[in-house]
Design an enzyme around this catalytic site. Structure first.
Site, PDB file in Angstrom:
ATOM      1  CB  ALA A  18      43.530  24.140  27.441  1.00 24.92           C
ATOM      2  CB  SER A  19      40.614  26.351  31.985  1.00 24.61           C
ATOM      3  OG  SER A  19      41.525  26.249  33.050  1.00 24.61           O
ATOM      4  NE  ARG A  20      42.782  29.680  35.610  1.00 23.80           N
ATOM      5  CZ  ARG A  20      42.354  28.628  36.309  1.00 23.80           C
ATOM      6  NH1 ARG A  20      43.170  27.633  36.589  1.00 23.80           N
ATOM      7  NH2 ARG A  20      41.107  28.559  36.725  1.00 23.80           N
ATOM      8  N   GLY A  21      45.825  30.904  30.930  1.00 26.26           N
ATOM      9  CA  GLY A  21      47.279  31.024  30.795  1.00 26.26           C
ATOM     10  C   GLY A  21      47.850  30.566  29.476  1.00 26.26           C
ATOM     11  CB  ILE A  22      51.159  28.998  28.718  1.00 28.49           C
ATOM     12  CG1 ILE A  22      52.017  30.167  29.239  1.00 28.49           C
ATOM     13  CG2 ILE A  22      51.839  28.338  27.523  1.00 28.49           C
ATOM     14  CD1 ILE A  22      53.320  29.742  29.897  1.00 28.49           C
ATOM     15  N   GLY A  23      48.339  27.528  28.276  1.00 25.85           N
ATOM     16  CA  GLY A  23      47.560  26.477  27.617  1.00 25.85           C
ATOM     17  C   GLY A  23      46.450  27.054  26.764  1.00 25.85           C
ATOM     18  CE  LYS A  42      43.065  20.692  39.343  1.00 26.71           C
ATOM     19  NZ  LYS A  42      43.552  20.673  40.735  1.00 26.71           N
ATOM     20  CG  ASP A  74      43.186  15.768  39.050  1.00 25.74           C
ATOM     21  OD1 ASP A  74      44.381  15.690  38.702  1.00 25.74           O
ATOM     22  OD2 ASP A  74      42.833  15.942  40.233  1.00 25.74           O
ATOM     23  CE1 TYR A 168      57.534  23.784  39.038  1.00 26.05           C
ATOM     24  CE2 TYR A 168      59.608  24.999  39.035  1.00 26.05           C
ATOM     25  CZ  TYR A 168      58.382  24.710  38.448  1.00 26.05           C
ATOM     26  OH  TYR A 168      58.021  25.322  37.278  1.00 26.05           O
TER      27      TYR A 168
END
Length: 415
Positions: A18-23, A42, A74, A168
């Protein structure tokens, strides 16, 4: 855009990555309602290419009315998961929603994926999601809201989505299989769903994968945040669904999706694992490829010398300005009639193009059929679709490959 209703006021969301982007976008949407957000990620110090830390995200959440608990997690580390869950329950009194957003990606084929990368994807995507869910479930069972949301795709068994990046796909589908299993296991107690975007979403990670200019083909993270919010508003009985962002927002009555586009009106890059686009074969059934004998389809063969003619036109279009703007050497490995090794030098003075290997080492090597090459340069086949459907294989610098796509669009009229 989907308006906030205040439904998540006082609810606790535990969001991985959740530190960036979609989260982070999902966190901020919930924070506007006055939700509590556990930022489990992380990043504690700013990365040179990936902006944002758990602390900067916490500041943003609290600035718009939410409460934040940044936790160093992590998802490969069971003890870190356990500690963060314990802290969340201690600070906020429980957990109402878990978002399994943390993910690792390497779009490489079997022989080009190091074991270290395989382990990373399996351990973050599948194992991390499983362990995170396991740790939160006892607390989710006590909640009136009780949602688990995995950022993972529908389980599409079309082989086209396995052939280029098998590891992936297995790792992402592991997240989706958690939805399939846990939705049934905890039916009536916890809603467990998956959410996936219809198009590429613009994030710092997408910039790293796709290079400069990719953002014009993407939507903003807001569409995923609105879609997640729409899911959280629904009862526990809404479970076991594989949701596409655009579809659920259409159900909410949203008609104008240009508000989510980085560049409204620009063609959008379809996301992986969806068969709604040309060049990806529809599966006959959910369970896998059709076993019926298929009649061979007639294919249009390139006219004799079509590749040579394409390179002649390309060579005549070259200029110092094009070379200066591109600064790359491309090599084409073409199969079929009129195939072989061809090159396009857009690095050295004046540029050059023709048959054989380039004089300098290629920055990008593209492998495809001669027929598809001609279609691609004449505008009948989009390079992005050719790549995603497996018709085009790319080795080397992806950002420089995208530069070539822009150049192709300028040449279509001449071809």
């Amino acid at each position: 855009m989907l308006p906030n209703t205040g439904k998540l006021a006082g609810c606790t969301l535990f969001i991985t990555g959740a530190s960036r982007g979609i989260g982070k976008a999902i966190a901020l949407k919930a924070a506007k309602d006055g939700a509590n957000i556990v930022i489990a990620a992380k990043t504690t110090q700013t990365h040179p290419k990936l902006p944002g830390t758990i602390y900067t995200a916490a500041d943003e959440i609290e600035a718009i009315g939410g409460k934040a608990l940044p936790c160093i997690v992590d998802v490969r580390d069971e003890q870190q998961i356990s500690n963060a869950v314990e802290k969340a329950v201690e600070k906020f009194g429980g957990i109402d929603i878990l978002v399994n957003n943390a993910s690792a990606i390497s779009l490489t084929n079997t022989l080009e994926t190091p074991t270290k990368k395989v382990d990373l994807m399996m351990n973050v995507n599948t194992r991390g999601t499983y362990l995170m869910s396991k740790a939160c479930i006892p607390h989710l069972k006590k909640s009136k809201i009780a949602h688990i949301l995995n950022l993972s795709p529908p389980l599409n068994l079309n082989p086209v989505w396995f052939k280029q990046h098998c590891a992936y796909t297995i790792a992402k589908y592991g997240m989706s299989m958690c939805v399939l299993g846990m939705a049934e296991e905890f039916r009536g107690e916890i809603a467990v769903n998956a959410l996936w975007p219809k198009t590429a979403i613009h994030t710092a990670a997408m910039d790293m994968l796709g290079g400069s200019g990719i953002e014009n083909q993407c939507r903003k993270v807001d569409i995923m945040a609105d879609a997640a919010y729409s899911i959280f508003k629904r009862p526990k009985s809404f479970t076991g669904n594989f949701i596409i962002d655009e579809n659920i927002l259409k159900d909410e009555g949203i008609k104008n999706f240009d508000v989510y586009a980085i560049k409204p009106g620009h063609p959008l890059l379809p996301d992986f694992f969806l068969d709604e686009y040309p060049d990806t074969k529809k599966m006959e059934s959910y369970g896998g490829p059709s076993l019926k004998e298929e009649k061979p389809q007639p294919t249009s063969k390139p006219r004799p010398g079509a590749v040579e003619e394409t390179f002649r036109v390309v060579k005549n279009s070259l200029s110092d300005d094009v070379v200066k703007a591109t600064q790359a050497v491309y090599q084409f490995e073409l199969s079929g009639e009129d195939g072989g090794t061809w090159f396009l030098d857009l690095k050295n003075k004046g540029g050059n193009a023709g048959y054989g290997e380039p004089s300098d080492q290629a920055d990008v090597v593209m492998s495809m059929s001669a027929d598809d090459f001609v279609k691609m340069f004449s505008g009948k086949l989009k390079p992005t679709m050719a790549f995603m459907s497996g018709k085009l294989k790319i080795k080397g610098n992806m950002a420089l490959a995208i530069k070539l796509e822009k150049l192709m669009s300028q040449m279509h009229a001449r071809l």
